[in-house]
Each structure stands twice: as structure tokens, then as C-alpha cells.
Design an enzyme around this catalytic site. Structure first.
Site, PDB file in Angstrom:
ATOM      1  CB  SER A 257      -0.963  -0.041   1.198  1.00 30.27           C
ATOM      2  OG  SER A 257      -1.941   0.961   1.110  1.00 30.27           O
ATOM      3  CG  ASP A 579      -6.517  -3.231  -4.355  1.00 29.50           C
ATOM      4  OD1 ASP A 579      -7.215  -2.193  -4.330  1.00 29.50           O
ATOM      5  OD2 ASP A 579      -5.348  -3.265  -3.918  1.00 29.50           O
ATOM      6  CG  HIS A 632      -5.545  -2.302  -0.401  1.00 30.11           C
ATOM      7  ND1 HIS A 632      -4.710  -2.075  -1.475  1.00 30.11           N
ATOM      8  CD2 HIS A 632      -5.062  -1.544   0.615  1.00 30.11           C
ATOM      9  CE1 HIS A 632      -3.781  -1.203  -1.137  1.00 30.11           C
ATOM     10  NE2 HIS A 632      -3.964  -0.870   0.126  1.00 30.11           N
TER      11      HIS A 632
END
Length: 677
Positions: A257, A579, A632
Site C-alpha cells: 500500500s 482491489d 487490498h
């Protein structure tokens, strides 16, 4: 004789009268007894009715507690293999975890591994605080149980916020990142982040001396992590130590991320000369890094970062506001929820790193976008399936008659989002006069900068009607000038004309892949690994909020819906492939085009690979968050991704993994972007 008879007769009469009285008395007593019995019975029934509900509640609670303790006893008493036995009895034999599978193949630990957590996944603990935080020394304020959020919410907000002027610690408060692997193995009890990957790496011989969690305070700007905590220097030293103590084997870095952007910043920092950089020299990355395996990387930002800064909401929050109007906006238990969330998150400079980069060139304008004809049928992709390609061709006959307005990231009204640009009348907001005629005078404790806009400023924002990636920056500068003034010092969002320009040596450009070069490390590999097949936020329909005390003046219009079930517009949000957090365009474009081969962004020709993982939800509750998830965070437990990571850590190259693994249209979308390479 007659006298005797009279006496006997009178005595008989007396006896009969006495007997009659006695009978009457007996009957009276019986009647009284019956009445008493009836009264007692009635009272008993009344008492029974009175306590029946209470008794039932007690019995119900007792039953639940008994069952709970019984199940807890069984859980602790049963063999560790029993849950797996039950799961296999229901679903069939389970596949071996990747670590077990690769251990059987003979793979061994080789390259040291460095984890770089993303935003919100790393734990933060209190080292110094105000009086309201007594008893919380070195207790987690972020990550863990989040108990303090419920016990003292305003105190928690105060200590999680940063200084509005400096972006660093407020006076008298020190919150610092938790260190070690425990910093981000679990976000909360039972909710894994890195734990599954760590456990599988351990199967082939990894341990703490060959793994390092590069924990940092994800709230502050990337360069300020070095200014305040010397975090970048610590990462540099730890990587050098890992290489030196593991037979010279280079590290495999695994950012997730926002950690992807943070490590991109680090690679420029470590090369740059001191004092701004780490002084490692232009060959430092070539000497120390084998591969960078980016998971769910928002290389070009995420649209939902804008809505978070603009109205403190994304799709889920917008739905909650629609279901319970005003609850999140009003003073609820002395906490204006959204206002305090905005007050806190607008002090986190790191959130500005994820504002979309590249402007209209990357994300599209009023009349186009790279994904403009995306088909919103949310189903599992079929890799290399010719029949699917034929089906999609047939489906596109209908869908291609209408272009999707993804380039219009924020539109005030569904009609504006879908109207031809020539028919949209707009009034420029940039020169609008702000004022203090705003109905938020009672909300000084939750100051969000909207108090300074005035009704005229709010009207000007709505009258501009539609915002693309290029005009979003002007919008944020208008509604939150103090926040963006801090952000402008640390981040940039454009596309470099000339990467040799000396200005790009400044740290504000280092986390933008469109304004910086990759290291001079031709043997290094870069992977972009992310999930696909989940509707992901891309553009929004907004409206002006109803005026009330303590309110945020703009909100997502959840009543805006598409005409059909196949529409990409649901609840005021246009979705695209991704995602669930990062659209495919942001995760994949750099490795699909801008870094592919030897380009001005990748002058040494570092090999890049795209590894997409098609999302499949868990088939039953026993699977937990699923072993094929592309979401995610849940993708960190995806068996296919973990296997790819372990193979590279054990020495494999991208070609040995099979090269690119692509299910989406990322290559087609990338070709539509006219970017000088």
C-alpha cells in the site's frame, strides 16, 4: 307423656337449628377458604406474570453463558488439528500452505526479507501525553484492541492528531511506531496483515534475524520520518546489516500500500548526498537490493484519498450517512464524528501522498479516460480464455455506445457527470470571495478549515460542477489551504518534462514515479502485485449538504444510481476494476508502460513484472478471509501471492515465475495514455 313429647320435639328442633347453624358456619368457612384460595391463586398468577419476563431473560443469559463456557472448554480441550479436520470433512482436503508446499520442494531461505507496511497497518504507541491519557504509557493508540477509542474518544483524537503548522508532534505529545515484526503482523486481534506471510516464510527457514519490519510513523510525511525519528537511516543501516550477515545476499523488499510510495522515496533518499539524503551513492540499491515486490501499490494515487480529504468519507461512510442522516454529522455523545475524523486526518501529511498524480494525462479529462468503456460485470476473470474474449466482444456492443465519465472525478449531480462537456455551464471558483458567514460557530473544537470558507465559498465550489484530476489540486487548495501548504512542501503530483532538471533532486518529488528516476540498478527487479476483479472507487457524484450546526458542506450523493444493474454507478460512486481500494490503472501503469524497458523513468532498464491475482471470495465461513482474495489487505493471505514472494526470496527470478500474469485490461488502458517515455 305429651309433655315429654313436647320436650323431645323442642330438643329435636333445637338440635336441627344448631345443626343448621353449624352447617351454615361450615359452609361460610368453606366459602371463605375458597375465597382465600382464589385470592392466593390470583396473586400467585399475577406474580408469575410479573416475573415471567425477568426469569426468561435470566434463563436466556444463563443459557448463553453456559454454552459459551462449554464451547470455550471444548476449544481448549480439543486437539489442535480438530478445526482442520472439520473443515476438510465439509470442504474436502485443503491444499498445503505455500510454505509447507515449497519446503517439500526443497526451497530454503536465501535472501533476507524487508517488510514495509502501509498506511494505518502499523501500530503506534504513546510515549508522552496529556493528563487525559494517564495510564497509557507505551500502550497502543493504533492497532491492537482500540479500547481507548471507546473509553476516551476525544482524548484519543487529540493524541492521534499532529500539529497543524508543522505536521509533527503537538506540544506535550509523543506517539511513536511500534518496532519489530509485531508492529504490523496483526492490525487487530484475529485480523492479520503480515502474519500469514511471515509464518509461511518461517516454514522454509526464515527467522527474525533474516526478516526486518521497517516500521515508521505512517501519519507524518516521508521526509519527516527521517527528521523526527531517523527512520530512513535506520532502514538503510538494517538493510546493510542484513546483507553483511547473510553471506552478501541482497534483500528482497516487500512494501504494501502506501509503503510502496515510502520505499520509492527511500530509494532516492539513500542515493542522494547528505544532508537531504542518506549519502549511499548511486550504486547503493544495486549493491543491496535484489527485488522490490510491491503489493497493492498506489503508484499514481487513489481517488478515494481525495474524498477522504474533501468530505471525510468514501463509499462505505457515504452509505452510513444516507441510512442514518445527520447521525455522523451531529453532536453524538459529545463527539461530532465526521468533523473530528476530518480534523484528525487532515493533520496526517502522509494522506496527501496518495492524491492522484499525473493529472488529466493519466486519469483522463472531461471527455475521456483510459478505462472509459469498462464493462461493469463483476465476475471472475478467465485468464487466456478465448471464449471469454468472444463473450466480452458481444457484451461490448451495448456498453460501448456510452462512455463512462471516469475522468470527472467529482461531479455535482448525476446529470453533470453524464452530460456532454459542451452543455456544462461552470463558474470558476478560484477567485471566489470567502467569508465568515458560516453556520459552524459552535464547532471550534473540531476545526476543519470549512469554518473559514463562508457560504459564498461553498456555493462557488458547487457551481464549478465538475473536477478532473488536474483541477482537484486547485479544489483542495481552496477548501483546505493550510493542509495543502504543508503538503506542497513534501509532495508533488505532476509529470516531469526534464528529469535532469536540478529541481527534481528535492525530496518533494521522490515519491512521485512520474517525477523521478528509478535507481541505476540493472540487475534489480521490480514487481507490481495486486488484486483485480473487485469494484473499486474511481469517480464520485456529490451534492451540497443540508445546512446544520457542525456540518461538512459536501457529501457523496448516494441516491445517484445507474439505469441498469450492470451500471458502474452505484450509490453515487463510479467503480472500475481494482482491489477495492486502488484502481488497476494506479497499481499497474508504471510497470506496464512507464518503467517497461529502458525509458526516461527507468534509465538502467530494470526488469519489471506485473503479477495480478484474480479475486475469489471465500467459499464458506471456515475459510476466513479466503486464500484467493484479491482485496487490498486480504491479499496478504493469498496463497498464490505468498508462493511468488517465497520463490523470489529463495532465489527465483521474474522469468522463472512465468513473467507477467495479467487478467485485467491494464496494457490496453496504458496504451491510451499519451506519455513521453
Amino acid at each position: 307423656m305429651s309433655l315429654l313429647r313436647r320436650r323431645k320435639g323442642s330438643e329435636i328442633e333445637k338440635d336441627s337449628k344448631l345443626n343448621l347453624k353449624e352447617d351454615e358456619n361450615i359452609e361460610g368457612e368453606d366459602e371463605n377458604k375458597h375465597k382465600v384460595k382464589e385470592a392466593k391463586k390470583k396473586k400467585k398468577e399475577e406474580n408469575k406474570k410479573k416475573w415471567n419476563c425477568f426469569d426468561n431473560c435470566c434463563w436466556f443469559i444463563g443459557f448463553i453463558c453456559s454454552v459459551w463456557w462449554f464451547l470455550l472448554f471444548l476449544y481448549n480441550a480439543m486437539p489442535a488439528s480438530f478445526p482442520q479436520y472439520v473443515t476438510e470433512a465439509i470442504t474436502g482436503p485443503l491444499p498445503d500452505p505455500p510454505g509447507v508446499k515449497l519446503q517439500k520442494e526443497g526451497l530454503k531461505a536465501k535472501h533476507p526479507v524487508v517488510f514495509v507496511p502501509g498506511i494505518v497497518t502499523g501500530g503506534l504507541e504513546l510515549w508522552e501525553g496529556h493528563q487525559c491519557a494517564d495510564g497509557l504509557f507505551r500502550k497502543r493508540l493504533w492497532g491492537g484492541t482500540f479500547g481507548e477509542v471507546y473509553k476516551r474518544p476525544l482524548c484519543w483524537v487529540e493524541h492521534m492528531s499532529l500539529d497543524n503548522e508543522t505536521g509533527l508532534d503537538p506540544s506535550g505529545i509523543r506517539v511513536r511506531p511500534v518496532t519489530g515484526l509485531v508492529a504490523a503482523d496483526y492490525f487487530a486481534p484475529g485480523y492479520f496483515v503480515w502474519a500469514v506471510l511471515i509464518a509461511n516464510l518461517a516454514r522454509i527457514g526464515y527467522e527474525e534475524k533474516t526478516m526486518y519490519m521497517a516500521a515508521y510513523d505512517w501519519r507524518i510525511s516521508f521526509q519527516n520520518t527521517e527528521v523526527r525519528d531517523q527512520t530512513l537511516s535506520r532502514i538503510k543501516s538494517n538493510i546493510e546489516l542484513l546483507v553483511a550477515t547473510n553471506n552478501g545476499n541482497k534483500v528482497v523488499v516487500i512494501p504494501h500500500s502506501m509503503g510502496v510510495l515510502y520505499f520509492l522515496h527511500f530509494m532516492k533518499w539513500v542515493e542522494a548526498p547528505a544532508p537531504m539524503g542518506g549519502g549511499g551513492g548511486s550504486d547503493w540499491c544495486a549493491k543491496h537490493i535484489k527485488a522490490v515486490m510491491n503489493i497493492g501499490g498506489p503508484f499514481l494515487g487513489v481517488p478515494k484519498a481525495v474524498t477522504g480529504l474533501f468530505s471525510a468519507e468514501a463509499k462505505d461512510v457515504a452509505v452510513a450517512r444516507a441510512i442514518a442522516p445527520g447521525v455522523l454529522d451531529k453532536d453524538l455523545f459529545r463527539l461530532q464524528t465526521l468533523q473530528h475524523v476530518m480534523r484528525m486526518t487532515r493533520t496526517w501529511d502522509s494522506t496527501m501522498s496518495m492524491i492522484p498524480k499525473g493529472g488529466d494525462t493519466i486519469w483522463g479529462g472531461l471527455d475521456w479516460s483510459p478505462e472509459e468503456y469498462y464493462e461493469c460485470i463483476h465476475k471472475r476473470h478467465k485468464h487466456n480464455d478465448t471464449e471469454l474474449a468472444a463473450d466480452k466482444g458481444a457484451e461490448h456492443v451495448d456498453s460501448q455506445t456510452k462512455s463512462l465519465p471516469y475522468g470527472r472525478m467529482i461531479s455535482f449531480g448525476k446529470d453533470v457527470a453524464e452530460a456532454p462537456s459542451s452543455k456544462i455551464e461552470r463558474t470558476d471558483f478560484r477567485d471566489a470571495i470567502k467569508g465568515n458567514n458560516y453556520a459552524n460557530g459552535s464547532c471550534n473544537d473540531a476545526w476543519t478549515e470549512y469554518q473559514d470558507m463562508g457560504i459564498g465559498g461553498i456555493k462557488a465550489v458547487a457551481d464549478y460542477k465538475v473536477y478532473t484530476a488536474g483541477s482537484l489540486l486547485d479544489l483542495l487548495h481552496f477548501v483546505a489551504p493550510k493542509m495543502m501548504k504543508r503538503g506542497d512542501v513534501h509532495f508533488s503530483y505532476g509529470i516531469a518534462d526534464d528529469l535532469n532538471d536540478p529541481k527534481y533532486k528535492h525530496y518533494k518529488y521522490w515519491s512521485n514515479p512520474l517525477e523521478t528516476k528509478l535507481p541505476n540498478a540493472p540487475d534489480m527487479e521490480i514487481y507490481s502485485m495486486y488484486g483485480v476483479g473487485i469494484p473499486t472507487e474511481r469517480a464520485y457524484v456529490y451534492k451540497v449538504s443540508a445546512t446544520s450546526d457542525c456540518y461538512i458542506p459536501f457529501q457523496i450523493d448516494t441516491s445517484a444510481e445507474g439505469e441498469t444493474e450492470r451500471s458502474c454507478l452505484k450509490g453515487g460512486v463510479f467503480t472500475v476494476d481494482g482491489d477495492e481500494t486502488v484502481p488497476v490503472l494506479s497499481s499497474g501503469f508504471m510497470c506496464a508502460k512507464a518503467w517497461r524497458g529502458q525509458t526516461r523513468f527507468n534509465p538502467s532498464g530494470i526488469q519489471t513484472y506485473i503479477r495480478e491475482y484474480d479475486h475469489a471470495p471465500p467459499s464458506n465461513l471456515l475459510e476466513g478471509r479466503g486464500t484467493q482474495s484479491g482485496a487490498h489487505v486480504d491479499i496478504m493471505g493469498n496463497f498464490a501471492l505468498i508462493e511468488d514472494v517465497i520463490r523470489v526470496a529463495a532465489g527465483a527470478t521474474g522469468e522463472e515465475l512465468g513473467g507477467d500474469q495479467v487478467y485485467s485490461d491494464i496494457f490496453k488502458w496504458s496504451q491510451k495514455i499519451d506519455l513521453q517515455l
